[in-house]
Design an enzyme around this catalytic site. Structure first.
Site, short mmCIF file in Angstrom:
data_model
loop_
_atom_site.label_atom_id
_atom_site.label_comp_id
_atom_site.label_asym_id
_atom_site.label_seq_id
_atom_site.Cartn_x
_atom_site.Cartn_y
_atom_site.Cartn_z
N ASN A 189 43.42 42.61 35.02
CA ASN A 189 43.85 43.23 35.50
C ASN A 189 44.58 43.68 37.07
O ASN A 189 44.24 43.45 37.93
CB ASN A 189 41.88 44.16 36.20
CG ASN A 189 42.16 45.70 36.20
OD1 ASN A 189 43.64 46.58 36.15
ND2 ASN A 189 41.39 46.44 37.01
N TRP A 190 45.98 44.51 36.94
CA TRP A 190 46.79 44.04 37.72
C TRP A 190 46.35 44.74 38.68
O TRP A 190 47.16 45.38 39.55
CB TRP A 190 48.53 44.23 37.93
CG TRP A 190 48.47 42.57 36.99
CD1 TRP A 190 48.28 41.97 36.78
CD2 TRP A 190 50.32 42.67 36.40
NE1 TRP A 190 48.69 40.63 36.28
CE2 TRP A 190 49.77 41.24 35.57
CE3 TRP A 190 50.59 43.41 36.38
CZ2 TRP A 190 51.29 40.71 35.42
CZ3 TRP A 190 51.97 42.33 35.77
CH2 TRP A 190 52.51 41.73 35.57
N LYS A 191 45.80 46.06 38.50
CA LYS A 191 45.51 47.62 38.67
C LYS A 191 47.05 48.02 39.35
O LYS A 191 48.11 47.89 38.74
CB LYS A 191 44.73 47.20 40.32
CG LYS A 191 43.87 46.67 40.27
CD LYS A 191 42.64 46.35 41.38
CE LYS A 191 41.37 45.38 40.92
NZ LYS A 191 40.29 45.95 41.65
N HIS A 235 36.48 51.73 34.38
CA HIS A 235 36.48 50.78 35.22
C HIS A 235 35.60 51.37 37.00
O HIS A 235 36.04 52.67 36.89
CB HIS A 235 37.53 50.03 36.20
CG HIS A 235 38.27 49.25 37.11
ND1 HIS A 235 37.78 49.11 38.25
CD2 HIS A 235 38.44 47.59 36.61
CE1 HIS A 235 38.10 47.87 38.79
NE2 HIS A 235 37.98 47.36 38.09
N GLU A 255 36.92 51.79 39.71
CA GLU A 255 37.29 52.65 40.22
C GLU A 255 38.01 53.57 39.92
O GLU A 255 38.45 55.33 40.22
CB GLU A 255 39.19 51.63 40.27
CG GLU A 255 38.66 50.69 41.56
CD GLU A 255 39.86 49.42 41.85
OE1 GLU A 255 40.78 49.41 40.96
OE2 GLU A 255 39.23 47.79 41.94
N GLU A 260 30.78 44.59 35.89
CA GLU A 260 30.83 44.25 37.37
C GLU A 260 30.07 44.66 38.43
O GLU A 260 30.61 46.16 38.72
CB GLU A 260 32.83 44.99 37.22
CG GLU A 260 33.47 44.15 36.11
CD GLU A 260 35.21 44.58 36.39
OE1 GLU A 260 35.64 43.66 36.88
OE2 GLU A 260 35.60 45.36 36.92
N GLY A 315 37.04 43.67 44.09
CA GLY A 315 38.44 42.86 45.70
C GLY A 315 36.88 43.07 46.89
O GLY A 315 37.94 42.87 48.09
N SER A 360 35.55 39.37 42.18
CA SER A 360 36.12 38.76 42.52
C SER A 360 36.06 36.93 42.28
O SER A 360 35.59 36.16 42.65
CB SER A 360 34.94 38.26 44.91
OG SER A 360 35.46 39.89 44.57
N GLY A 399 40.52 40.78 38.85
CA GLY A 399 41.51 41.51 39.38
C GLY A 399 42.65 40.85 40.37
O GLY A 399 43.72 40.21 40.20
N GLY A 400 42.59 41.09 41.10
CA GLY A 400 42.91 40.61 42.45
C GLY A 400 43.44 38.33 42.05
O GLY A 400 45.05 38.45 42.86
C1 PEP Z 1 38.45 44.02 39.31
O1 PEP Z 1 39.69 45.29 38.99
O2 PEP Z 1 37.87 44.66 38.19
C2 PEP Z 1 37.77 42.86 39.73
C3 PEP Z 1 37.44 42.35 39.20
O3 PEP Z 1 38.99 42.72 40.71
P1 PEP Z 1 38.31 41.62 41.67
O4 PEP Z 1 38.80 40.21 41.04
O5 PEP Z 1 39.91 41.51 42.74
O6 PEP Z 1 37.27 41.87 42.40
#
Ligand code: PEP
Length: 244
Positions: free
Chosen positions: A9-11, A93, A95, A165, A171, A206, A227-228
């Site tokens: 997930n590049w967001k 998600h 967010e 999640e 993040g 993370s 994500g990141g």
């Molecule tokens: C996400 O955006 O779904 C996520 C899990 O982000 P991160 O890996 O950065 O915590």
């Protein structure tokens, strides 16, 4: 036997140049899991072309409208995602839930719209830190799951993916321990009923190559939503390689 799945997930990150470099650098040699890359909408067509040229992964959207068409400025429908050769779409998600006030009911509507069009929804569920500290993790996850369950036949779960999640782990660099994650994954699988054994349940929060193997070793963790760490092609491929 469930095939592991790792989704990026590049967001709202990247650029055309970044996307081109990412797909050039992405080396999925030795990866046995399914791999999904979810870039921002403008890069879906570039990603779909790379998926066709390189193979080894498919493309997903990060969001969709629950409506099929009409006066919904700025929205993208499931049918439009299909036109971009998209196979998966993230729904709910955290967010989207917290920043855009998406309710459980709206998320369920998006899940239904995705499936109706032939997309595989990746349904995100998870508790905030406050909810965890109040001992409400399972109650919150159960409510998020129930909103979808109320709208579908139980057999529809087999054409869906669930991602646990915990919001406090997204993040932040904090990961749920493998045992903490496993206990919620086991609960989610039980919530899915008879079909639960067939459904991929991903962990997100993370995830990095350094902690992926320990998470994937848990019996009910079938992969990750990343994500990141998915913004680095080498790191993302290392996470994919850890999924066995
Ligand atoms: C996400 O955006 O779904 C996520 C899990 O982000 P991160 O890996 O950065 O915590």
């Amino acid at each position: 036997m469930r095939t592991p799945l790792v989704a990026a997930n590049w967001k709202m990150n990247g650029s055309r140049e970044f996307a081109e470099r990412f797909f050039t650098d992405l080396d999925l040699e030795g990866v046995i899991s399914g791999v999904v890359v979810c870039p921002p909408f403008p890069y879906l067509s570039l990603a779909a072309q790379a998926a066709q040229d390189k193979g080894g992964f498919v493309v997903g959207g990060q969001n969709l409208s629950q409506e099929p068409a009409g006066a919904f400025t700025g929205e993208v429908s499931a049918g439009m995602l299909l036109d971009w050769n998209t196979h998966y779409v993230i729904v709910g998600h955290s967010e989207r839930r917290s920043l855009y006030l998406e309710s459980n009911e709206l998320v369920a509507g998006k899940f239904v719209a995705a499936q109706a069009a032939g997309l595989i929804p990746i349904l995100c569920v998870g508790e905030t830190l406050e909810e965890r500290e109040q001992g409400r993790t399972l109650e919150v996850v159960a409510e998020q799951m129930a909103a979808v369950r109320n709208r579908i036949d139980s057999s529809a779960w087999k054409d869906a993916v669930v991602a646990y999640e915990p919001v406090w782990a997204i993040g932040t660099g904090k990961t749920a321990t493998p045992e903490e994650a496993q206990s919620v994954h086991e609960f989610i699988r039980a919530q899915l009923g008879d079909i639960g054994a067939e459904v991929q349940i991903l962990y997100g929060g993370s995830v990095k190559s350094a902690n992926a193997s320990a998470l994937f070793a848990q019996v009910d963790i079938d992969g990750a939503l990343v994500g990141g760490a998915s913004l680095d092609a080498k790191e993302f491929a290392a996470i994919c390689r850890a999924a066995v």
